[in-house]
Write a protein that holds these residues in place. Structure first.
Motif, mmCIF file in Angstrom:
data_model
loop_
_atom_site.group_PDB
_atom_site.id
_atom_site.type_symbol
_atom_site.label_atom_id
_atom_site.label_comp_id
_atom_site.label_asym_id
_atom_site.label_seq_id
_atom_site.Cartn_x
_atom_site.Cartn_y
_atom_site.Cartn_z
ATOM 1 N N LEU A 32 0.851 -1.188 0.000
ATOM 2 C CA LEU A 32 0.000 0.000 0.000
ATOM 3 C C LEU A 32 0.885 1.236 0.000
ATOM 4 N N TRP A 33 0.749 2.077 -1.008
ATOM 5 C CA TRP A 33 1.567 3.274 -1.183
ATOM 6 C C TRP A 33 1.034 4.404 -0.308
ATOM 7 N N THR A 34 1.911 4.992 0.521
ATOM 8 C CA THR A 34 1.506 6.089 1.402
ATOM 9 C C THR A 34 1.927 7.448 0.855
ATOM 10 N N GLY A 35 2.683 7.444 -0.230
ATOM 11 C CA GLY A 35 3.188 8.697 -0.771
ATOM 12 C C GLY A 35 4.684 8.824 -0.625
ATOM 13 N N SER A 36 5.245 8.152 0.362
ATOM 14 C CA SER A 36 6.700 8.159 0.533
ATOM 15 C C SER A 36 7.227 6.792 0.963
ATOM 16 N N ARG A 37 6.306 5.918 1.375
ATOM 17 C CA ARG A 37 6.685 4.581 1.799
ATOM 18 C C ARG A 37 5.660 3.577 1.314
ATOM 19 N N LEU A 38 6.004 2.308 1.436
ATOM 20 C CA LEU A 38 5.096 1.230 1.086
ATOM 21 C C LEU A 38 4.861 0.366 2.313
ATOM 22 N N ALA A 39 3.603 0.133 2.622
ATOM 23 C CA ALA A 39 3.246 -0.752 3.732
ATOM 24 C C ALA A 39 2.958 -2.131 3.156
ATOM 25 N N LEU A 40 3.643 -3.129 3.684
ATOM 26 C CA LEU A 40 3.547 -4.493 3.164
ATOM 27 C C LEU A 40 2.672 -5.353 4.060
ATOM 28 N N VAL A 41 1.808 -6.136 3.440
ATOM 29 C CA VAL A 41 1.095 -7.209 4.132
ATOM 30 C C VAL A 41 1.355 -8.478 3.326
ATOM 31 N N HIS A 42 1.694 -9.561 4.034
ATOM 32 C CA HIS A 42 2.126 -10.771 3.326
ATOM 33 C C HIS A 42 1.760 -12.010 4.114
ATOM 34 N N ILE A 43 1.184 -12.979 3.396
ATOM 35 C CA ILE A 43 0.953 -14.295 3.973
ATOM 36 C C ILE A 43 0.942 -15.317 2.845
ATOM 37 N N ASP A 49 2.325 -11.139 7.906
ATOM 38 C CA ASP A 49 3.459 -10.268 8.211
ATOM 39 C C ASP A 49 3.118 -8.842 7.795
ATOM 40 N N LEU A 50 3.540 -7.875 8.612
ATOM 41 C CA LEU A 50 3.342 -6.460 8.303
ATOM 42 C C LEU A 50 4.667 -5.733 8.470
ATOM 43 N N ARG A 51 4.976 -4.838 7.563
ATOM 44 C CA ARG A 51 6.169 -4.026 7.717
ATOM 45 C C ARG A 51 6.057 -2.793 6.830
ATOM 46 N N LEU A 52 6.872 -1.796 7.118
ATOM 47 C CA LEU A 52 6.971 -0.601 6.291
ATOM 48 C C LEU A 52 8.255 -0.661 5.484
ATOM 49 N N GLN A 53 8.171 -0.286 4.232
ATOM 50 C CA GLN A 53 9.313 -0.291 3.339
ATOM 51 C C GLN A 53 9.564 1.137 2.845
ATOM 52 N N ASP A 54 10.718 1.714 3.212
ATOM 53 C CA ASP A 54 11.061 3.034 2.706
ATOM 54 C C ASP A 54 11.262 2.977 1.200
ATOM 55 N N ALA A 55 10.742 3.959 0.501
ATOM 56 C CA ALA A 55 10.866 4.009 -0.955
ATOM 57 C C ALA A 55 11.827 5.109 -1.359
ATOM 58 N N GLU A 56 12.578 4.843 -2.420
ATOM 59 C CA GLU A 56 13.508 5.820 -2.966
ATOM 60 C C GLU A 56 13.282 5.950 -4.463
ATOM 61 N N PRO A 57 13.459 7.141 -5.019
ATOM 62 C CA PRO A 57 13.351 7.286 -6.472
ATOM 63 C C PRO A 57 14.295 6.308 -7.167
ATOM 64 N N GLY A 58 13.796 5.628 -8.163
ATOM 65 C CA GLY A 58 14.605 4.626 -8.855
ATOM 66 C C GLY A 58 14.341 3.211 -8.403
#
Length: 361
Positions: A222-233, A290-299
């Motif tokens: 899920l895109w928050t505008g600067s990060r991605l929130a991950l849900v996984h099973i 599983d839940l986690r936040l993933q920092d996003a970077e251009p590129g």
């Protein structure tokens, strides 16, 4: 009293287990006393029992459940060592999952408190360019996968069983509310949790009557505008291509992966193991994703895929294809083609998304 026997108090002091614990272990047949006085009921322990008692004490300090301690104590030393290694590997895996959740909460709450500050990665700066594609493959009679990509949501669900396709479709459809103008707002962790609960209910309704024989995995960002929130099973996967390196950001919830984690199996052995497709967790009311936040970077380039890709195309080839493809659209089709060239034994679903800086275009 014989010289090789100790009172319960002396034995407790020597093995660092309390008399209360020793009485409990006697009742559970975990550590029986060497002799019980028929008149007083007082327990005596043989000096030779100290080694086993100390092992029990150390295993309790590890947090091992008593039932598993009983199993370990019945094994030969080499087998007991392997069992302890496997137990601790499982503890580390579970601890890592809790650590990720703690980091998720810390980062999310910190972001809320710092929302008044403006950074280079403000929501006005970054956006996703994306493409999703799903293919039946060359062997399966039908496609049970569902893939979705939108401006806020990326998702792959791999259905299984008689109603696998309705299950995967129901899961994705339930999440798509997060990618609409009517999407709820608030803490991203709560948003994901609510959406996954809705997806779980939708899957349960879709497979009604098929029970445990049908269901789906779910991997979504899920895109928050600067990060991605991950849900996984399950055993679908998420990767990020960054700086020329490919990094997997999910763990497979499979029997063979648990055996690898516990040191019972090598990755090479897992590739041909007869239970390599057996899931430990899928999207059900009793399973925790599983839940986690993933920092996003251009590129950054993100890939979500079902195991129809990852099981037959090596990570090195996936990296090369992601690196060489000029757009998400060409990437998903190149990856699908590679899986089919490898035999296409399963359905193949891919979502590729690029993080781009809008001010640079």
């Amino acid at each position: 009293m014989r010289e090789d026997m100790l009172t319960i108090g002396a034995f407790a002091k020597a093995c660092r287990l309390s008399p209360k614990a020793l009485r409990l272990y006697d009742e559970l047949d975990l550590l029986k006393p060497g002799r019980v006085d028929p008149d007083t009921g007082y327990r005596y322990y043989a000096v030779a029992q100290l080694e086993q008692a100390r092992l029990v004490a150390w295993l309790r300090r590890l947090g091992m459940p008593l039932a598993r301690i009983r199993q370990v104590c019945a094994l030969r030393p080499a087998d007991a060592a392997r069992e302890i290694r496997a137990y601790w590997a499982r503890v580390e895996t579970e601890t890592a999952a809790r650590r990720d959740l703690a980091e998720f909460l810390v980062e999310e709450l910190s972001a809320v408190s710092a929302s008044v500050s403006v950074s280079r990665k403000d929501t006005t700066m970054l956006e996703l360019r994306y493409c999703a594609h799903s293919d039946r493959g060359l062997v399966r009679p039908a496609n049970q996968d569902t893939a979705y990509a939108g401006s806020r949501l990326l998702a792959v669900a791999d259905g299984f069983g008689p109603t696998g396709h309705p299950a995967s479709s129901a899961a994705i459809d339930a999440l798509r509310v997060l990618d609409t103008p009517e999407a709820p707002t608030g803490n991203v962790l709560n948003l994901l949790d609510d959406a996954v609960r809705g997806a779980t209910d939708a899957v349960r309704d879709a497979v009604d009557g098929d029970g445990e024989d049908a269901g789906t995995t779910l991997t979504a960002l899920l895109w928050t505008g600067s990060r991605l929130a991950l849900v996984h099973i399950g055993d679908s996967r998420a990767y990020v291509l960054r700086g020329g390196g490919l990094f997997r950001i999910t763990d497979d919830h499979t029997v063979v992966q648990s055996m690898i984690d516990e040191g019972r199996l090598t990755p090479e052995e897992a590739a041909t193991h007869p239970q390599r497709m057996l899931l430990l967790k899928a999207l059900t009311p009793t399973a925790t994703p599983d839940l986690r936040l993933q920092d996003a970077e251009p590129g950054d380039r993100y890939l979500l895929c079902s195991d129809g890709l990852s099981r037959v195309v090596p990570d090195g080839q996936i990296r090369d294809l992601l690196t060489s493809a000029p757009t998400p659209d060409t990437a998903v089709h190149a990856l699908t083609a590679a899986a089919n060239e490898a035999g296409g034994p399963d359905n193949i679903s891919c979502v590729v998304a690029d993080v781009v800086d809008r001010t640079a275009t």
